[in-house]
Write an enzyme that holds these catalytic residues in place. Sequence first.
Site, short mmCIF file in Angstrom:
data_model
loop_
_atom_site.label_atom_id
_atom_site.label_comp_id
_atom_site.label_asym_id
_atom_site.label_seq_id
_atom_site.Cartn_x
_atom_site.Cartn_y
_atom_site.Cartn_z
N ASN A 9 37.32 -34.68 3.80
CA ASN A 9 37.47 -33.43 4.53
C ASN A 9 38.72 -32.71 4.00
OD1 ASN A 9 38.50 -31.61 6.51
ND2 ASN A 9 37.13 -32.49 8.03
N ASP A 11 39.89 -29.69 4.97
CA ASP A 11 40.38 -28.62 5.87
C ASP A 11 41.88 -28.38 5.76
OD1 ASP A 11 37.84 -28.52 6.92
OD2 ASP A 11 38.36 -29.46 8.83
N HIS A 12 42.64 -29.48 5.68
CA HIS A 12 44.08 -29.29 5.81
C HIS A 12 44.76 -28.86 4.51
CE1 HIS A 12 43.73 -30.02 9.94
NE2 HIS A 12 43.16 -31.18 9.74
N ARG A 20 51.09 -19.75 4.24
CA ARG A 20 51.72 -18.65 3.50
C ARG A 20 50.77 -17.49 3.23
NH1 ARG A 20 56.89 -19.83 1.21
NH2 ARG A 20 57.87 -20.77 3.00
N HIS A 45 35.24 -27.84 7.92
CA HIS A 45 34.97 -27.30 9.25
C HIS A 45 35.39 -25.84 9.30
CE1 HIS A 45 35.86 -27.78 13.88
NE2 HIS A 45 34.96 -26.85 13.63
N ARG A 47 36.12 -23.25 11.46
CA ARG A 47 36.37 -23.08 12.89
C ARG A 47 36.12 -21.63 13.31
NH1 ARG A 47 39.26 -27.09 15.64
NH2 ARG A 47 39.48 -25.46 17.19
N ARG A 51 41.19 -21.10 11.57
CA ARG A 51 42.60 -21.49 11.39
C ARG A 51 42.86 -22.21 10.06
NH1 ARG A 51 43.15 -26.28 15.80
NH2 ARG A 51 42.59 -24.60 17.19
N HIS A 52 41.83 -22.79 9.46
CA HIS A 52 42.06 -23.37 8.11
C HIS A 52 40.99 -22.88 7.12
CE1 HIS A 52 39.56 -26.42 10.01
NE2 HIS A 52 40.56 -27.01 10.63
N GLU A 72 30.85 -28.66 8.96
CA GLU A 72 31.10 -28.90 10.38
C GLU A 72 31.16 -27.56 11.10
OE1 GLU A 72 33.72 -32.98 9.98
OE2 GLU A 72 34.68 -31.16 10.73
N THR A 102 32.99 -34.42 25.67
CA THR A 102 33.06 -35.50 26.64
C THR A 102 34.54 -35.76 26.89
OG1 THR A 102 33.15 -37.13 24.90
CG2 THR A 102 30.97 -36.56 25.71
N THR A 103 34.83 -36.68 27.82
CA THR A 103 36.23 -36.93 28.17
C THR A 103 37.06 -37.32 26.95
OG1 THR A 103 35.42 -39.07 28.89
CG2 THR A 103 36.06 -37.52 30.60
N GLU A 153 27.59 -38.87 14.01
CA GLU A 153 28.90 -39.27 13.50
C GLU A 153 29.70 -39.76 14.70
OE1 GLU A 153 30.61 -37.19 10.34
OE2 GLU A 153 32.67 -37.60 10.96
N HIS A 192 37.35 -39.49 12.09
CA HIS A 192 38.44 -38.86 12.85
C HIS A 192 39.61 -39.83 12.99
CE1 HIS A 192 39.90 -35.36 15.02
NE2 HIS A 192 40.70 -36.24 15.57
N GLY A 193 40.70 -39.44 12.38
CA GLY A 193 41.94 -40.20 12.51
C GLY A 193 42.04 -41.44 11.64
N GLY A 214 39.92 -36.96 6.49
CA GLY A 214 40.64 -35.78 6.01
C GLY A 214 42.13 -35.85 6.18
N HIS A 215 42.59 -35.67 7.40
CA HIS A 215 44.01 -35.43 7.67
C HIS A 215 44.90 -36.48 7.02
CE1 HIS A 215 47.72 -35.51 10.12
NE2 HIS A 215 47.60 -34.20 10.03
N1 PXP Z 1 34.55 -36.06 11.35
C1 PXP Z 1 34.51 -34.94 12.09
C2 PXP Z 1 33.23 -34.58 12.76
C3 PXP Z 1 35.63 -34.10 12.18
O1 PXP Z 1 35.56 -32.98 12.91
C4 PXP Z 1 36.79 -34.44 11.48
C5 PXP Z 1 37.98 -33.54 11.49
O2 PXP Z 1 38.49 -33.40 12.72
C6 PXP Z 1 36.80 -35.62 10.74
C7 PXP Z 1 35.67 -36.42 10.69
C8 PXP Z 1 38.00 -36.04 9.95
O3 PXP Z 1 39.05 -36.36 10.80
P1 PXP Z 1 40.48 -36.57 10.17
O4 PXP Z 1 40.89 -35.27 9.57
O5 PXP Z 1 41.31 -36.98 11.33
O6 PXP Z 1 40.36 -37.66 9.13
#
Ligand code: PXP
Length: 243
Positions: A9, A11-12, A20, A45, A47, A51-52, A72, A102-103, A153, A192-193, A214-215
Site C-alpha cells: 500500500n 498511500d503514505h 508540500r 486508497h 479517500r 488526504r493522500h 480501496e 464495527t466497534t 480482508e 492493517h498495522g 503499507g504504513h
Molecule cells: N488493508 C486495508 C483494507 C487498508 O485500508 C489498509 C490501510 O489502512 C491496509 C490494509 C494497510 O494498513 P497499514 O498501512 O497499516 O499497513
Amino acid sequence: MEKLRLGVNIDHVATIRNARGGLHPDPVRAARLAVEAGADGITAHLREDRRHISDRDIARLATEIDRPLNFEMAATEEMLSIALRHRPHAACIVPERREERTTEGGLDAAGGLAALAPIVGRLAGAGIRVSLFVEPALKQLDAAKKLGAVVVELHTGAYCEAEGVERDRHFARIAAAAAHAEAIGLECHAGHGLAYDSVVPVAAIRSIVELNIGHFLIGEAIFSGLENAIRRMRALLDKARAV
Ligand code: PXP
C-alpha cells in the site's frame, strides 16, 4: 506450496508528497520499486477527502503498473463511478465514516447489507473482484458471502495494537475467521498495522493468501530504503510459509 502474496500500500508516499503539495515523492515510482522488490500487487486508497492518494494517482497506477491494482474505496456513488472507469483488478470496500464501522474498525457488512448490495453487485458486474475489509468476526464473513463478495480482508489492527494474552486472543480470532472464510468459499486476505514482528504468525495461517501492508513499510523506508524494507518483509512471508 502456494506463495503468500504481498500487496504494498503506497498511500503514505502520497501523504509525504502532499505535505508540500508538489510531485515528490511520487507514489507511482514507489509502486514500480515495490514491484521490483517483490510486491505481487499495489494497493491504494482514494479517500473521499483525498488526504493522500489523488484521482490522478489512481489513473496512473491503473495504466502504468503491470501488477494487479487493489483499489480501496468507500461504498459511495462517487467511488463506484471511479472504480468502474478504471476497472482495477480488485476493489476493497473500506469504512470511512463512523457509522459504517464495527466497534473495532472493519466494515459493518452484516449491518449494512442493503446499502452495500448494489455497490458490490455493480463492481462485480464490471468484472472487478470485490473484497470487503471486515473484522475477523464470523457474522461479517457470512454477510460478505451473502453480498456476493469473493474476497474478505481481515482487519489485523486490533491484533497488532494488542500485547501478550490480548494479542493471542486477537490472533485466535484471525485464525478462526480465516478458516471460516476458506470453508465458505471466500478468498482470505489480511492487513492493517502489520510490521516485521506481527506479520510472522499471520503469514503462517495457510488460509490467508494475501497480505496488504503499507504504513510500516513506508515508515521503515526512512531508515533502510523502500526496496530493502519490502525485500525483508517478502523474506519474512516466504519463511513463515516454508515451515
Ligand atoms: N488493508 C486495508 C483494507 C487498508 O485500508 C489498509 C490501510 O489502512 C491496509 C490494509 C494497510 O494498513 P497499514 O498501512 O497499516 O499497513
